[in-house]
Design a protein around this motif. Structure first.
Motif, PDB file in Angstrom:
ATOM      1  N   TYR A  56      29.658 -62.042  39.997  1.00 25.76           N
ATOM      2  CA  TYR A  56      29.711 -62.186  38.304  1.00 25.76           C
ATOM      3  C   TYR A  56      30.267 -61.881  37.058  1.00 25.76           C
ATOM      4  CZ  TYR A  56      26.192 -59.497  37.398  1.00 25.76           C
ATOM      5  OH  TYR A  56      25.095 -57.671  37.189  1.00 25.76           O
ATOM      6  N   ARG A  57      31.025 -62.769  36.168  1.00 28.55           N
ATOM      7  CA  ARG A  57      32.200 -62.620  35.289  1.00 28.55           C
ATOM      8  C   ARG A  57      30.817 -61.734  35.042  1.00 28.55           C
ATOM      9  NH1 ARG A  57      35.765 -66.606  34.140  1.00 28.55           N
ATOM     10  NH2 ARG A  57      36.914 -64.781  32.904  1.00 28.55           N
ATOM     11  N   ILE A  58      32.085 -60.416  34.056  1.00 30.25           N
ATOM     12  CA  ILE A  58      31.049 -59.495  32.751  1.00 30.25           C
ATOM     13  C   ILE A  58      32.300 -59.201  31.942  1.00 30.25           C
ATOM     14  CG2 ILE A  58      29.738 -58.329  34.995  1.00 30.25           C
ATOM     15  CD1 ILE A  58      31.745 -55.913  34.245  1.00 30.25           C
ATOM     16  N   GLY A  59      33.824 -60.402  32.013  1.00 30.85           N
ATOM     17  CA  GLY A  59      34.519 -59.908  30.800  1.00 30.85           C
ATOM     18  C   GLY A  59      35.914 -59.888  31.288  1.00 30.85           C
ATOM     19  N   ARG A  82      40.554 -61.027  34.958  1.00 35.81           N
ATOM     20  CA  ARG A  82      38.689 -60.949  34.961  1.00 35.81           C
ATOM     21  C   ARG A  82      38.586 -60.247  35.023  1.00 35.81           C
ATOM     22  NH1 ARG A  82      41.523 -66.508  34.792  1.00 35.81           N
ATOM     23  NH2 ARG A  82      40.892 -67.644  34.189  1.00 35.81           N
ATOM     24  N   LEU A  83      37.265 -59.867  34.723  1.00 38.32           N
ATOM     25  CA  LEU A  83      36.322 -58.802  35.332  1.00 38.32           C
ATOM     26  C   LEU A  83      35.099 -59.096  35.878  1.00 38.32           C
ATOM     27  CD1 LEU A  83      35.992 -56.229  32.446  1.00 38.32           C
ATOM     28  CD2 LEU A  83      37.628 -56.256  34.799  1.00 38.32           C
ATOM     29  N   THR A  84      34.494 -58.329  37.200  1.00 39.36           N
ATOM     30  CA  THR A  84      33.662 -59.249  37.153  1.00 39.36           C
ATOM     31  C   THR A  84      32.299 -57.450  37.312  1.00 39.36           C
ATOM     32  OG1 THR A  84      34.406 -58.604  39.890  1.00 39.36           O
ATOM     33  CG2 THR A  84      34.436 -61.092  38.883  1.00 39.36           C
ATOM     34  N   HIS A  85      31.271 -58.187  37.857  1.00 36.35           N
ATOM     35  CA  HIS A  85      29.987 -57.389  38.341  1.00 36.35           C
ATOM     36  C   HIS A  85      30.259 -55.747  39.119  1.00 36.35           C
ATOM     37  CE1 HIS A  85      28.438 -58.754  41.564  1.00 36.35           C
ATOM     38  NE2 HIS A  85      27.382 -57.577  41.274  1.00 36.35           N
ATOM     39  N   ASP A  86      31.217 -56.229  40.573  1.00 35.36           N
ATOM     40  CA  ASP A  86      31.067 -55.540  41.701  1.00 35.36           C
ATOM     41  C   ASP A  86      32.633 -54.563  40.998  1.00 35.36           C
ATOM     42  OD1 ASP A  86      32.723 -57.518  41.653  1.00 35.36           O
ATOM     43  OD2 ASP A  86      32.503 -57.991  43.490  1.00 35.36           O
ATOM     44  N   MET A  87      32.814 -54.625  40.134  1.00 39.38           N
ATOM     45  CA  MET A  87      34.567 -53.891  40.117  1.00 39.38           C
ATOM     46  C   MET A  87      33.455 -51.931  39.256  1.00 39.38           C
ATOM     47  SD  MET A  87      37.072 -57.091  38.967  1.00 39.38           S
ATOM     48  CE  MET A  87      38.431 -56.062  38.383  1.00 39.38           C
ATOM     49  N   GLY A 223      27.980 -60.207  25.032  1.00 41.03           N
ATOM     50  CA  GLY A 223      27.843 -59.770  26.100  1.00 41.03           C
ATOM     51  C   GLY A 223      29.161 -59.201  27.193  1.00 41.03           C
ATOM     52  N   SER A 224      29.760 -59.944  26.363  1.00 46.55           N
ATOM     53  CA  SER A 224      31.309 -59.599  27.644  1.00 46.55           C
ATOM     54  C   SER A 224      31.808 -58.061  26.645  1.00 46.55           C
ATOM     55  CB  SER A 224      32.389 -60.610  27.100  1.00 46.55           C
ATOM     56  OG  SER A 224      31.880 -61.439  27.828  1.00 46.55           O
ATOM     57  N   ILE A 225      32.138 -57.423  28.536  1.00 47.17           N
ATOM     58  CA  ILE A 225      32.884 -56.141  28.281  1.00 47.17           C
ATOM     59  C   ILE A 225      34.571 -56.528  27.752  1.00 47.17           C
ATOM     60  CG2 ILE A 225      33.633 -54.149  29.456  1.00 47.17           C
ATOM     61  CD1 ILE A 225      30.548 -54.133  30.582  1.00 47.17           C
ATOM     62  N   VAL A 226      35.081 -56.075  27.501  1.00 46.03           N
ATOM     63  CA  VAL A 226      37.026 -56.101  26.858  1.00 46.03           C
ATOM     64  C   VAL A 226      37.321 -54.989  27.098  1.00 46.03           C
ATOM     65  CG1 VAL A 226      38.609 -56.890  26.085  1.00 46.03           C
ATOM     66  CG2 VAL A 226      36.772 -58.076  25.570  1.00 46.03           C
ATOM     67  N   MET A 227      38.105 -54.491  28.317  1.00 50.12           N
ATOM     68  CA  MET A 227      38.751 -53.562  28.545  1.00 50.12           C
ATOM     69  C   MET A 227      40.407 -53.790  27.299  1.00 50.12           C
ATOM     70  SD  MET A 227      36.963 -51.322  30.387  1.00 50.12           S
ATOM     71  CE  MET A 227      38.355 -50.103  31.144  1.00 50.12           C
ATOM     72  N   ALA A 228      40.404 -52.868  26.722  1.00 47.78           N
ATOM     73  CA  ALA A 228      41.281 -53.019  25.710  1.00 47.78           C
ATOM     74  C   ALA A 228      43.021 -52.688  26.643  1.00 47.78           C
ATOM     75  CB  ALA A 228      41.235 -52.227  24.324  1.00 47.78           C
ATOM     76  N   GLY A 229      42.833 -52.166  27.013  1.00 55.13           N
ATOM     77  CA  GLY A 229      44.452 -51.767  27.448  1.00 55.13           C
ATOM     78  C   GLY A 229      44.804 -50.541  27.277  1.00 55.13           C
TER      79      GLY A 229
END
Length: 259
Positions: A56-59, A82-87, A223-229
Motif C-alpha cells: 500500500y502507498r505511504i507517500g 511512489r513509496l509503498t510500505h514494504d520499502m 499521513g503521507s511521507i515525502v522524501m525531499a531528495g
C-alpha cells in the motif's frame, strides 16, 4: 517480441520482475523509447502491480533536487516516485544486498503530512501541512544495467527508489533550511553536507511535490511521507557496512548492510 512493439504494461511488468527477482534490465531508451508522460504511466502501472500483491502507498519521493545529484546523474529535471510500505527499512535494522541489484544510499530529510496536499501551494502553505520532520536515508537501486539510464528510463523505474530509512519525528518549527549532516560508512565520514543542498531549502521540494502529484491527478493524503531528495551524491553499498547519518538538531540513524 521486438522492443519497439512493447506495450507500456509490458515494460512495467519487466521492471517489476527485475526489481522483485532481482536482476538487471536492459535500458528502454533505444529498444522502446518513451515520452516522459509514458514513463510516468509505466511507473503508475509498476506500483499498481505491487499494490495488487498487497503493498500500500505511504507517500512519495523527490529526485534530482540537489546540484550534486543532477551532476552525478547527468540530468536537469526534478522527478518523483511512489513509496509503498514494504520499502521501509528499520532504523538500526538490516538491508540484504541479495534483495537489490546495485543499491546506493543518500542522506535526505523526510516530511510527515497532517493534512492533504496537492496543487500550487506556497512554502508557507506547504509547511502548514507538515506534522513532523525526520532525518532519513533513501536506498536507490536503478534496475538498469551498469546503472545507466535516460530520464524516461529512470522515471519508469519508480525514480530508482528502493527503500527508505526514517529516524525519529520532530516538530517542524525548528529552522531546517540549513541543517548540517554527515553520512558515514563504518565510522568514516563519506559525505558532509547540508539540507540547503535540497533546492536551497527542503520546503521547496515539498512545494514541488504538491505540484507534481496534482499534475498526475493525485493528492498527497494526510499521513503521507515525502522524501525531499538527496542532499549529496549517493554512495554504493557493500556487505558488512554500517551506514549512519547524523543530522544537526534531528539526531542519528543507521542501518547494517549484509550479503
Amino acid at each position: 517480441m521486438s522492443g519497439s512493439s512493447m506495450t507500456l504494461e509490458e515494460i512495467a511488468r519487466e521492471l517489476d520482475v527485475a526489481a522483485s527477482t532481482p536482476h538487471e534490465a536492459e535500458q528502454f531508451a533505444e529498444r522502446r523509447p518513451m515520452s516522459l508522460a509514458e514513463a510516468y504511466d509505466v511507473q503508475k502501472m509498476l506500483i499498481q502491480r505491487r499494490v495488487d500483491r498487497g503493498a500500500y502507498r505511504i507517500g512519495m519521493k523527490m529526485g534530482f533536487t540537489s546540484r550534486a545529484k543532477m551532476v552525478q546523474m547527468g540530468v536537469h529535471d526534478m522527478i518523483w516516485g511512489r513509496l509503498t510500505h514494504d520499502m521501509r527499512v528499520d532504523e538500526g535494522g538490516e538491508l540484504k544486498l541479495s534483495t537489490r541489484v546495485h543499491p546506493r544510499v543518500e542522506p535526505e530529510i523526510a516530511f510527515l503530512l497532517n493534512k492533504p496536499l496537492s496543487g500550487t501551494v506556497s512554502a508557507i502553505e506547504a509547511l502548514g501541512a507538515v506534522e513532523a520532520i525526520a532525518p532519513a536515508m533513501e536506498i536507490i537501486d536503478s534496475r538498469y544495467k551498469a546503472f545507466k539510464f535516460s530520464l524516461e528510463d529512470v522515471v519508469a523505474d519508480n525514480a530508482s527508489s528502493s527503500g527508505i530509512v526514517l529516524g525519529a519525528w520532530h516538530r517542524p518549527d525548528i529552522d531546517f533550511s540549513n541543517l548540517g549532516l554527515i553520512m558515514s560508512r563504518n565510522g568514516k565520514q563519506t559525505q558532509i553536507g547540508t539540507t540547503a543542498a535540497i533546492l536551497g531549502h527542503p520546503i521547496r521540494s515539498l512545494v514541488a511535490a504538491a505540484r507534481l502529484v496534482a499534475e498526475a491527478g493525485e493528492t498527497l493524503p494526510a499521513g503521507s511521507i515525502v522524501m525531499a531528495g538527496g542532499a549529496s551524491a549517493a554512495e554504493a553499498l557493500v556487505a558488512g557496512d554500517w551506514i549512519e547519518l547524523e543530522m544537526q538538531s534531528l539526531g542519528r540513524i543507521g542501518f547494517h548492510v549484509t550479503a
